[in-house]
Design a protein around this motif. Structure first.
Motif, short mmCIF file in Angstrom:
data_model
loop_
_atom_site.label_atom_id
_atom_site.label_comp_id
_atom_site.label_asym_id
_atom_site.label_seq_id
_atom_site.Cartn_x
_atom_site.Cartn_y
_atom_site.Cartn_z
N THR A 2 0.82 -1.21 0.00
CA THR A 2 0.00 0.00 0.00
C THR A 2 0.86 1.26 0.00
O THR A 2 0.53 2.25 -0.68
CB THR A 2 -0.96 0.02 1.20
N PHE A 32 -6.38 3.76 -2.30
CA PHE A 32 -6.73 3.17 -1.01
C PHE A 32 -7.52 4.11 -0.11
O PHE A 32 -7.59 3.90 1.11
CB PHE A 32 -5.44 2.73 -0.29
N TRP A 56 -10.32 2.41 1.81
CA TRP A 56 -9.70 1.53 2.81
C TRP A 56 -9.32 2.36 4.04
O TRP A 56 -9.53 1.93 5.18
CB TRP A 56 -8.49 0.87 2.17
N ASN A 64 -12.29 3.36 6.11
CA ASN A 64 -12.80 2.23 6.87
C ASN A 64 -12.09 2.07 8.22
O ASN A 64 -12.61 1.42 9.13
CB ASN A 64 -12.65 0.95 6.05
N MET A 87 -4.03 0.12 7.94
CA MET A 87 -4.83 -0.50 6.88
C MET A 87 -4.46 -1.97 6.71
O MET A 87 -5.33 -2.83 6.55
CB MET A 87 -4.64 0.26 5.56
N ARG A 111 -7.03 -5.17 7.48
CA ARG A 111 -7.48 -5.41 6.11
C ARG A 111 -8.75 -6.26 6.05
O ARG A 111 -9.58 -6.08 5.15
CB ARG A 111 -6.36 -6.06 5.29
N LEU A 166 -12.29 -4.49 6.00
CA LEU A 166 -12.79 -3.80 4.81
C LEU A 166 -13.78 -4.72 4.09
O LEU A 166 -13.38 -5.67 3.42
CB LEU A 166 -11.63 -3.43 3.89
N ALA A 198 -14.75 0.87 -0.86
CA ALA A 198 -13.41 0.55 -1.32
C ALA A 198 -13.14 1.05 -2.73
O ALA A 198 -12.05 1.56 -3.03
CB ALA A 198 -13.18 -0.95 -1.23
N TRP A 210 -9.35 -6.07 0.05
CA TRP A 210 -8.00 -5.51 0.12
C TRP A 210 -7.12 -6.07 -0.99
O TRP A 210 -6.27 -5.35 -1.54
CB TRP A 210 -7.37 -5.75 1.49
N LEU A 233 -7.99 -4.29 -4.18
CA LEU A 233 -7.46 -2.92 -4.21
C LEU A 233 -5.97 -2.90 -4.53
O LEU A 233 -5.47 -1.95 -5.15
CB LEU A 233 -7.72 -2.23 -2.87
#
Length: 554
Positions: free
Chosen positions: A135, A294, A297, A300, A350, A354, A357, A363, A447, A450
């Motif tokens: 990420t 992200f 994410w 969240n 994140m 994960r 999410l 997302a 995740w 993403l």
């Protein structure tokens, strides 16, 4: 029936295979290569930032003065010296070109990912470390500064290293390694102080104090006080950072200290520098853009806040992020990359959460919006050009005077539309369709999808969007500079600040009043002012593309 079962592995097999691939350090290595090194030298330097940094490096090599950075012959007191030294070493090894000038940033960003991976692997687990690294490497703003010949990737590496050492110090205050953590923290702060000054010390100092106070334990505050007043740590700090600060004082007197500390540090909080002013809520808008793809994410994460305070690591990470966010929200000078000083905690959080999410629209709306914008961009430019043409031909003189675009803006609109060709359109549409497919692909966790969206974003942005943006904005500057270098005439810059021109021309470009025989670099909208200020001089247009012009005066 048994053969059919053997030939069709259960869904969990593919899920486990995909998870193993996405949490592999080898994939992380490939993503770092793609995000930080692919296309590293493919586009011209951008102004003002890259141009200013690299011109200072060029003049350092040209003059042999490794103490005081200069830009166009004048001292450049904006930043300390470390990034210029690294760029100078890189260009000596690989030639004076865009790749070599940006290489220190790409390497620093790579070490930044490695430091994050090592910290999270030790504190949490290896899969979480890999996801945090992915990420970080794929986030839009991180990849931008990793490919930029400026000081920010190096500074973020050093700030992250400092914070990691601080947490280790607090977590194991009585361990034999405690002294080593503390000494390394002082080393990273000293190098950060040589990179961008007080920011490398300020945030570690404040966040560590807040963390110690948050525990409501006198012992933790005592450990903080011991760290702050640790004599050997300050010896290391002074031995690393002190020599250059002493050298520039002996060479320039108090000029650097007055300009850098008072104007470029304290002054940024009181008033906008270089017109970089924001607005209330600026970072509330910019943070989701920086974190693309992200952003959802990240949003969240707020569902996990209730239990965050009871976890020491999460408390430390949230204090780190919130301190940076709040501080710069009250600063008069605001730029997106300032928040990266506090972004590392978000990537760790994140990755840790994960599995939480679960809302696919939350997302995927951010990356879908980005690719929809890319697809619509040619149509938006067509509409802007049509509106501008309508205004220009309006029978109302008041409307024309009020709303007509400046010449350079109109030129940029036209040039931008020309470079958004069929290849661009196909790439933007493919990115949008792939993102939609990832949204609808129900098997892998969000995740994981993403992460794939981040890969798509990287390919489209740096393979198709950035080259076209730079072709419009910076290629004309480079072309004008190479023409000026070939003509070898006295050259000045008129009411225009494009320092990369001096880099490509390989010579200082002063901003003195132009005179007969000069080549003049200027932005297209400054041409009427040049005519007004020097009516006795004839003008010959030597070069004009987009918003950039090169004029010879006779």
């Amino acid at each position: 029936m048994r053969n059919a079962e053997l030939s069709s592995p259960p869904p969990t097999f593919w899920h486990n295979l995909l998870t193993a691939a996405l949490t592999s350090p080898w994939l992380l290595l490939l993503v770092v290569a793609l995000s930080f090194f692919w296309q590293l030298g493919a586009v011209p330097l951008y102004d003002l930032d890259e141009g200013a940094f690299t011109e200072a490096t060029r003049e350092m090599l040209d003059t042999g003065n490794i103490i005081t950075p200069h830009r166009d012959g004048e001292p450049r007191y904006d930043k300390p010296v470390l990034i210029y030294w690294l760029q100078a070493v890189s260009t000596q090894a690989f030639g004076f070109n865009e790749f070599a000038l940006r290489l220190p940033s790409a390497l620093a960003a790579s070490l930044w990912v490695l430091a994050l991976w090592g910290f999270v692997r030790k504190r949490l687990d290896a899969p979480t470390a890999a996801v945090a690294g992915l990420t970080l490497a794929l986030a839009l703003q991180v990849s931008i500064i990793a490919k930029a010949a400026v000081a920010d990737a190096l500074l973020n590496l050093l700030i992250a290293l400092t914070f990691f050492e601080i947490y280790r110090y607090f977590l194991e205050p009585d361990a034999p390694a405690n002294r080593r953590y503390l000494l390394r923290a002082y080393l990273w702060m000293a190098l950060g102080f040589l990179t961008k000054g007080p920011v490398a010390v300020f945030f570690p100092l404040i966040v560590s104090l807040l963390f110690a106070l948050s525990t409501l334990r006198w012992q933790m505050l005592w450990h903080w006080l011991k760290a702050i007043f640790y004599p050997l740590g300050w010896v290391i700090f002074l031995l690393v950072a002190g020599p250059w600060y002493l050298a520039i004082y002996l060479e320039d007197g108090v000029g650097f200290f007055q300009s850098f500390f008072l104007h470029h540090n304290l002054g940024r909080f009181d008033a906008p520098i270089h017109n970089h002013s924001g607005f209330p809520g600026y970072y509330l808008v910019m943070l989701p853009l920086m974190l693309l793809p992200f952003s959802g994410w990240f949003l969240n994460l707020f569902s996990t806040l209730k239990q965050a305070w009871s976890d020491l690591l999460e408390r430390f990470l949230w204090l780190w992020f919130v301190t940076v966010f709040v501080f710069f929200s009250f600063s008069a000078t605001q730029l997106p990359h300032y928040l990266l000083y506090g972004a590392v905690p978000l990537f760790i959080l994140m990755a840790k959460h994960r599995a939480a999410l679960t809302n696919r629209w939350l997302a995927f709306i951010p990356p879908l919006a980005l690719f929809a914008l890319f697809v619509a961009l040619p149509l938006l430019l067509d509409a802007a050009i049509h509106i501008a043409h309508g205004i220009a031909t309006s029978p109302s003189a008041e409307v024309r005077e009020l709303l007509t675009l400046q010449p350079h803006t109109a030129a940029l609109l036209g040039a931008s539309r020309q470079v958004l060709d069929l290849d661009y359109g196909i790439a933007a549409l493919a990115g949008l369709l792939l993102t939609v497919a990832l949204l609808r692909w129900s098997t892998p966790p969000l995740w994981q999808r993403l992460i794939f969206a981040g890969l798509v974003q990287t390919v489209v942005v740096y393979g198709f969007v950035v080259p076209r943006v730079f072709d419009v904005l910076q290629a004309p500057v480079k072309e004008a500079a190479l023409i000026a270098k070939q003509l070898d005439l006295p050259t000045v810059s008129y009411r225009t600040s494009l320092p990369s021109f001096s880099v490509y021309r390989d010579a200082i470009t002063p901003q003195r009043p132009p005179q007969a025989g000069d080549l003049v670099l200027l932005r297209l909208d400054k041409l009427p002012l040049l005519t007004r200020d020097h009516p006795d001089l004839q003008q010959e247009m030597v070069y004009q593309r987009g918003a950039v012009a090169l004029v010879r005066l006779r």
